[in-house]
Scaffold this motif. Structure first.
Motif, PDB file in Angstrom:
ATOM      1  N   ALA A  37       0.985   0.616  -6.926  1.00  0.00           N
ATOM      2  CA  ALA A  37       0.325   1.545  -5.998  1.00  0.00           C
ATOM      3  C   ALA A  37      -1.000   0.956  -5.506  1.00  0.00           C
ATOM      4  O   ALA A  37      -1.350   1.096  -4.332  1.00  0.00           O
ATOM      5  N   ALA A  38      -1.721   0.268  -6.388  1.00  0.00           N
ATOM      6  CA  ALA A  38      -2.980  -0.372  -5.989  1.00  0.00           C
ATOM      7  C   ALA A  38      -2.708  -1.537  -5.034  1.00  0.00           C
ATOM      8  O   ALA A  38      -3.477  -1.753  -4.088  1.00  0.00           O
ATOM      9  N   CYS A  39      -1.628  -2.260  -5.261  1.00  0.00           N
ATOM     10  CA  CYS A  39      -1.258  -3.348  -4.347  1.00  0.00           C
ATOM     11  C   CYS A  39      -0.965  -2.788  -2.959  1.00  0.00           C
ATOM     12  O   CYS A  39      -1.358  -3.381  -1.946  1.00  0.00           O
ATOM     13  N   ARG A  40      -0.283  -1.654  -2.912  1.00  0.00           N
ATOM     14  CA  ARG A  40      -0.016  -0.999  -1.623  1.00  0.00           C
ATOM     15  C   ARG A  40      -1.325  -0.576  -0.967  1.00  0.00           C
ATOM     16  O   ARG A  40      -1.559  -0.835   0.206  1.00  0.00           O
ATOM     17  N   LEU A  41      -2.202   0.040  -1.747  1.00  0.00           N
ATOM     18  CA  LEU A  41      -3.476   0.521  -1.231  1.00  0.00           C
ATOM     19  C   LEU A  41      -4.294  -0.606  -0.594  1.00  0.00           C
ATOM     20  O   LEU A  41      -4.907  -0.423   0.458  1.00  0.00           O
ATOM     21  N   HIS A  42      -4.269  -1.773  -1.230  1.00  0.00           N
ATOM     22  CA  HIS A  42      -5.092  -2.892  -0.771  1.00  0.00           C
ATOM     23  C   HIS A  42      -4.300  -3.937   0.016  1.00  0.00           C
ATOM     24  O   HIS A  42      -4.860  -4.965   0.397  1.00  0.00           O
ATOM     25  N   GLY A  43      -2.994  -3.677   0.245  1.00  0.00           N
ATOM     26  CA  GLY A  43      -2.183  -4.582   1.050  1.00  0.00           C
ATOM     27  C   GLY A  43      -1.965  -5.952   0.426  1.00  0.00           C
ATOM     28  O   GLY A  43      -1.805  -6.940   1.130  1.00  0.00           O
ATOM     29  N   VAL A  77      10.159   2.112  -3.142  1.00  0.00           N
ATOM     30  CA  VAL A  77       9.371   2.791  -2.104  1.00  0.00           C
ATOM     31  C   VAL A  77       7.967   2.193  -2.033  1.00  0.00           C
ATOM     32  O   VAL A  77       7.463   1.882  -0.945  1.00  0.00           O
ATOM     33  N   LEU A  78       7.326   2.004  -3.194  1.00  0.00           N
ATOM     34  CA  LEU A  78       5.976   1.420  -3.199  1.00  0.00           C
ATOM     35  C   LEU A  78       5.976  -0.011  -2.674  1.00  0.00           C
ATOM     36  O   LEU A  78       5.083  -0.393  -1.918  1.00  0.00           O
ATOM     37  N   LEU A  79       6.984  -0.803  -3.059  1.00  0.00           N
ATOM     38  CA  LEU A  79       7.045  -2.182  -2.558  1.00  0.00           C
ATOM     39  C   LEU A  79       7.251  -2.182  -1.046  1.00  0.00           C
ATOM     40  O   LEU A  79       6.584  -2.924  -0.318  1.00  0.00           O
TER      41      LEU A  79
END
Length: 165
Positions: A83-89, A113-115
């Motif tokens: 989720a943090a990787c998604r948040l920060h791209g 979904v998150l990936l």
């Protein structure tokens, strides 16, 4: 709480760490104080809060190290980092984290979904579509959310289904 003499337990510290989700220094202080001050060993919930806290603060490699520090990395820890990787791209780390997640739970619909959303955040819509295709081919589906309300001894859902608990 300390001034009132309230002794913190595991649940209190989970709530406290969750409340520190945007206060990195305070969260680190309380996590590091668990054993020496409160005599408590961190459990999975505490590690999950810390991975979330570090991830929100864009300290992704530190969050990954926190996962490696835990005795048995679980899906919840990898999902917090994803989720943090998604948040920060951060696609590169997101791919590695998703792989670890899928090794533990290959049918993790939220992981796909998150990936997929990580790729979308980074502007990689083609890769996002590919992940969605793989998810569909593997027949991994996300369960729709459902709210339950308990009134007396009966559970109710929005579909008016009632059963005795």
């Amino acid at each position: 709480m300390c001034q009132e003499g309230v002794i913190m337990d595991r649940a209190t510290l989970v709530c406290l760490l969750s409340a520190c989700s945007h206060a990195l220094n305070e969260g680190l202080y309380y996590f590091e104080s668990m054993n020496p001050i409160y005599g408590l060993c961190p459990e999975m919930e505490h590690y999950s809060c810390m991975v979330d806290l570090l991830g929100r603060s864009a300290l992704l490699s530190e969050a990954e190290n926190f996962i490696k520090m835990s005795s048995q990395p679980q899906v919840s820890l990898w999902m917090a980092l994803l989720a943090a990787c998604r948040l920060h791209g951060n696609v590169h780390l997101g791919e590695r984290v998703a792989k670890c997640n899928f090794e533990l739970d290959p049918e993790s619909a939220p992981g796909y979904v998150l990936l997929s959303n990580t790729y979308a955040t980074a502007g990689e819509s083609d890769t996002k579509a590919n992940i969605q295709k793989i998810k569909k081919e593997r027949r991994v589906y996300k369960q729709p959310g459902c709210t339950w309300i308990q009134l007396d001894s009966q559970m109710h859902t929005p579909r008016s289904t009632t059963f005795v608990a």
